[in-house]
Design an enzyme around this catalytic site. Sequence first.
Site, PDB file in Angstrom:
ATOM      1  N   ARG A 120      29.594   6.608  22.554  1.00 20.91           N
ATOM      2  CA  ARG A 120      29.202   6.723  23.974  1.00 20.91           C
ATOM      3  C   ARG A 120      29.439   5.445  24.771  1.00 20.91           C
ATOM      4  NH1 ARG A 120      24.199   9.506  22.475  1.00 20.91           N
ATOM      5  NH2 ARG A 120      24.672  11.723  22.363  1.00 20.91           N
TER       6      ARG A 120
ATOM      7  N   LYS B  48      40.144   2.393  35.341  1.00 20.81           N
ATOM      8  CA  LYS B  48      40.605   3.766  35.107  1.00 20.81           C
ATOM      9  C   LYS B  48      41.173   3.827  33.700  1.00 20.81           C
ATOM     10  CE  LYS B  48      41.958   5.663  39.573  1.00 20.81           C
ATOM     11  NZ  LYS B  48      43.094   6.221  40.323  1.00 20.81           N
TER      12      LYS B  48
ATOM     13  N   GLU C 271      54.997  -1.196  41.261  1.00 22.62           N
ATOM     14  CA  GLU C 271      53.576  -1.181  41.635  1.00 22.62           C
ATOM     15  C   GLU C 271      53.263  -2.354  42.570  1.00 22.62           C
ATOM     16  OE1 GLU C 271      51.480   1.268  40.845  1.00 22.62           O
ATOM     17  OE2 GLU C 271      52.026   2.098  38.881  1.00 22.62           O
TER      18      GLU C 271
ATOM     19  N   LYS D  52      43.560  -5.437  44.450  1.00 18.54           N
ATOM     20  CA  LYS D  52      42.935  -4.341  43.697  1.00 18.54           C
ATOM     21  C   LYS D  52      41.438  -4.591  43.539  1.00 18.54           C
ATOM     22  CE  LYS D  52      43.429  -0.971  40.158  1.00 18.54           C
ATOM     23  NZ  LYS D  52      44.292  -0.345  39.185  1.00 18.54           N
TER      24      LYS D  52
ATOM     25  N   GLU E  87      36.863   5.981  43.381  1.00 16.74           N
ATOM     26  CA  GLU E  87      37.888   6.640  44.190  1.00 16.74           C
ATOM     27  C   GLU E  87      37.334   7.787  45.045  1.00 16.74           C
ATOM     28  OE1 GLU E  87      41.832   6.677  42.412  1.00 16.74           O
ATOM     29  OE2 GLU E  87      42.185   8.620  43.351  1.00 16.74           O
TER      30      GLU E  87
ATOM     31  N   ARG F  64      40.132   3.720  47.620  1.00 15.48           N
ATOM     32  CA  ARG F  64      40.884   3.475  46.379  1.00 15.48           C
ATOM     33  C   ARG F  64      42.046   4.452  46.220  1.00 15.48           C
ATOM     34  NH1 ARG F  64      38.721   2.145  40.209  1.00 15.48           N
ATOM     35  NH2 ARG F  64      40.809   1.876  39.381  1.00 15.48           N
TER      36      ARG F  64
ATOM     37  N   ASN G 208      47.219   5.136  45.205  1.00 17.93           N
ATOM     38  CA  ASN G 208      48.093   6.175  44.663  1.00 17.93           C
ATOM     39  C   ASN G 208      49.329   6.404  45.512  1.00 17.93           C
ATOM     40  OD1 ASN G 208      46.470   6.910  42.398  1.00 17.93           O
ATOM     41  ND2 ASN G 208      45.047   7.850  43.833  1.00 17.93           N
TER      42      ASN G 208
ATOM     43  N   HIS H  52      52.404   8.045  44.118  1.00 18.89           N
ATOM     44  CA  HIS H  52      52.072   8.577  42.796  1.00 18.89           C
ATOM     45  C   HIS H  52      52.100  10.103  42.717  1.00 18.89           C
ATOM     46  CE1 HIS H  52      51.145   4.488  41.797  1.00 18.89           C
ATOM     47  NE2 HIS H  52      50.738   4.805  40.589  1.00 18.89           N
TER      48      HIS H  52
ATOM     49  N   HIS I 281      54.160  11.313  39.833  1.00 16.39           N
ATOM     50  CA  HIS I 281      53.637  12.091  38.700  1.00 16.39           C
ATOM     51  C   HIS I 281      54.418  13.397  38.526  1.00 16.39           C
ATOM     52  CE1 HIS I 281      49.446   9.947  38.612  1.00 16.39           C
ATOM     53  NE2 HIS I 281      50.395   9.261  38.004  1.00 16.39           N
TER      54      HIS I 281
ATOM     55  N   HIS J 291      57.079   5.252  33.941  1.00 16.14           N
ATOM     56  CA  HIS J 291      56.061   5.478  34.975  1.00 16.14           C
ATOM     57  C   HIS J 291      56.372   4.668  36.241  1.00 16.14           C
ATOM     58  CE1 HIS J 291      52.202   6.096  36.911  1.00 16.14           C
ATOM     59  NE2 HIS J 291      52.054   4.785  37.014  1.00 16.14           N
TER      60      HIS J 291
HETATM   61  N1  LIG Z   1      44.637   2.657  34.542  1.00 20.76           N
HETATM   62  C1  LIG Z   1      45.292   2.455  35.645  1.00 20.76           C
HETATM   63  O1  LIG Z   1      44.722   2.118  36.694  1.00 20.76           O
HETATM   64  C2  LIG Z   1      46.787   2.590  35.649  1.00 20.76           C
HETATM   65  C3  LIG Z   1      47.536   2.130  36.729  1.00 20.76           C
HETATM   66  C4  LIG Z   1      48.925   2.197  36.660  1.00 20.76           C
HETATM   67  C5  LIG Z   1      49.536   2.739  35.535  1.00 20.76           C
HETATM   68  N2  LIG Z   1      48.775   3.178  34.503  1.00 20.76           N
HETATM   69  C6  LIG Z   1      49.382   3.717  33.290  1.00 20.76           C
HETATM   70  O2  LIG Z   1      50.099   2.664  32.657  1.00 20.76           O
HETATM   71  C7  LIG Z   1      51.130   3.231  31.849  1.00 20.76           C
HETATM   72  C8  LIG Z   1      52.411   2.461  32.061  1.00 20.76           C
HETATM   73  O3  LIG Z   1      52.197   1.127  31.682  1.00 20.76           O
HETATM   74  P1  LIG Z   1      53.408   0.190  31.225  1.00 20.76           P
HETATM   75  O4  LIG Z   1      54.504   0.304  32.193  1.00 20.76           O
HETATM   76  O5  LIG Z   1      52.843  -1.131  30.901  1.00 20.76           O
HETATM   77  O6  LIG Z   1      53.926   0.951  29.915  1.00 20.76           O
HETATM   78  P2  LIG Z   1      53.819   0.607  28.360  1.00 20.76           P
HETATM   79  O7  LIG Z   1      52.453   0.274  27.974  1.00 20.76           O
HETATM   80  O8  LIG Z   1      54.497   1.745  27.681  1.00 20.76           O
HETATM   81  O9  LIG Z   1      54.710  -0.701  28.221  1.00 20.76           O
HETATM   82  C9  LIG Z   1      56.067  -0.622  28.504  1.00 20.76           C
HETATM   83  C10 LIG Z   1      56.927  -1.051  27.309  1.00 20.76           C
HETATM   84  O10 LIG Z   1      56.961  -2.472  27.285  1.00 20.76           O
HETATM   85  C11 LIG Z   1      56.567  -2.955  26.011  1.00 20.76           C
HETATM   86  N3  LIG Z   1      55.905  -4.230  26.255  1.00 20.76           N
HETATM   87  C12 LIG Z   1      54.743  -4.436  26.899  1.00 20.76           C
HETATM   88  N4  LIG Z   1      54.515  -5.736  27.041  1.00 20.76           N
HETATM   89  C13 LIG Z   1      55.561  -6.382  26.482  1.00 20.76           C
HETATM   90  C14 LIG Z   1      55.921  -7.749  26.330  1.00 20.76           C
HETATM   91  N5  LIG Z   1      55.185  -8.731  26.835  1.00 20.76           N
HETATM   92  N6  LIG Z   1      57.072  -8.035  25.682  1.00 20.76           N
HETATM   93  C15 LIG Z   1      57.873  -7.037  25.205  1.00 20.76           C
HETATM   94  N7  LIG Z   1      57.601  -5.735  25.338  1.00 20.76           N
HETATM   95  C16 LIG Z   1      56.449  -5.419  25.964  1.00 20.76           C
HETATM   96  C17 LIG Z   1      55.722  -1.861  25.405  1.00 20.76           C
HETATM   97  O11 LIG Z   1      55.748  -1.926  24.010  1.00 20.76           O
HETATM   98  C18 LIG Z   1      56.391  -0.606  25.948  1.00 20.76           C
HETATM   99  O12 LIG Z   1      57.489  -0.282  25.141  1.00 20.76           O
HETATM  100  C19 LIG Z   1      51.252   4.680  32.255  1.00 20.76           C
HETATM  101  O13 LIG Z   1      50.699   5.502  31.258  1.00 20.76           O
HETATM  102  C20 LIG Z   1      50.413   4.775  33.524  1.00 20.76           C
HETATM  103  O14 LIG Z   1      49.830   6.038  33.712  1.00 20.76           O
HETATM  104  C21 LIG Z   1      47.415   3.115  34.541  1.00 20.76           C
END
Ligand SMILES: NC(=O)c1ccc[n+]([C@@H]2O[C@H](COP(=O)([O-])OP(=O)(O)OC[C@H]3O[C@@H](n4cnc5c(N)ncnc54)[C@H](O)[C@@H]3O)[C@@H](O)[C@H]2O)c1
Length: 372
Positions: free
Chosen positions: A125, A147, A189, A231, A241, A245, A249, A252, A256, A270
């Site tokens: 939890r 999030k 972003e 942010k 949100e 907030r 998006n 997005h 999406h 993404h």
């Molecule tokens: N929670 C939120 O508020 C929020 C906001 C925006 C996006 N997201 C989510 O984030 C995700 C996308 O994140 P992302 O773009 O970081 O993707 P990811 O976590 O898949 O990372 C991208 C790639 O880069 C590699 N990588 C990461 N850091 C590295 C480094 N320093 N050196 C070498 N390789 C590295 C990872 O292994 C992966 O292959 C999506 O699922 C999206 O929905 C969440």
Amino acid sequence: MTIALHHLTVETPSHHYPIVFGTGLIAQAGRHLAPYIKGHKFFIVSDDQVAAHYLQQLEVSFSEMNLERHTFIVPAGEASKSFSIFERIMNEMLRAEPDRHTTLIALGGGVVGDLTGFLAATLMRGVPFIQIPTSLLAQVDSSVGGKTAINCAAGKNMVGAFYQPHAVLIDVGSLHTLSKREILAGYAEVLKYALLGDAEFYTYLLDHAEAIIAKDADVLMHIIRHCCAMKAEIVAQDEKEQGRRALLNLGHTFGHAIEKHAAYDGTVLHGEAVAMGCLMAAQLAVHQGGISRVDYDQLHQHYTMIGLPTHLSRDFSHHHWDASQLTDYCYQDKKSERGGLTFITLNKIGDAQVTKNMDAAIISSIFQEFIA
Ligand SMILES: NC(=O)c1ccc[n+]([C@@H]2O[C@H](COP(=O)([O-])OP(=O)(O)OC[C@H]3O[C@@H](n4cnc5c(N)ncnc54)[C@H](O)[C@@H]3O)[C@@H](O)[C@H]2O)c1
């Protein structure tokens, strides 16, 4: 070695926590994070790519502390934000006998951060968790604000929780191993922040395009801190949100739908989907009289120069894009209410708003412009 550190505090009604920025911080994480680890055990979650670069230095940084450590590695990529991976890691964690103070540390990009955050929100939890974001996207966006989510058949991030981390440690130096494609995905972003709320920052970005592509450390530090500050300010006002907030998006709902159409198969990142979505939002704003054609052309030119995608069929040609299918996917967005389409629309560069009951025919025509 002396490291220039910068701090920012995120103040939400549920929780206050620091974001620490610097270079070389992963190797000193143990020292920086010691005050936030209350129990005698902590769990690290990472993906196989990030772990290959940074896991050892993170683990070594904790070696002098008398703590029990367990490490859980998932495959790199969006597919790890799934029920099956969640279940596997949750069961592995339970076998390691956590208690309510066991702290989870997410070392990786947004995928690891979102997954670990949801594990932390639900393990017994709720246990404390810490974000060590290593992708640009995670450093400017996903690691801050609480999030957390996994994906399911109904769509992206459909199962999750608002659950704030106890600390965020941003090692800008970790970006040197990130591929150019991933830097650009994160940069989408960054642009989003400028477009939705800061025209001056937008001008700064246009002026520093080359330095950003070249991973100039000072410029990256500036844009990461700026985005986190924006942010933090928005999340402090609207943690769950209910209002402002939602502006985060921007791009997005289009994005999406694009990711869903591509079946999360890794061919459209993404951030690339968000980049396309922001350009579509700008095109929509031209149609609605929000921004001028000149503004749009300037943004389009910036995309081309920096290397962001500008056209679905040309940049992602292995998919057969269908505007009406993409529009249908927009109805599944979490912002949709009572069967209507909700979009974040641009009034001008640096000013956005939530618009409900968007006309589906207009949205479909925007998709079509980026397919034809
Ligand atoms: N929670 C939120 O508020 C929020 C906001 C925006 C996006 N997201 C989510 O984030 C995700 C996308 O994140 P992302 O773009 O970081 O993707 P990811 O976590 O898949 O990372 C991208 C790639 O880069 C590699 N990588 C990461 N850091 C590295 C480094 N320093 N050196 C070498 N390789 C590295 C990872 O292994 C992966 O292959 C999506 O699922 C999206 O929905 C969440």
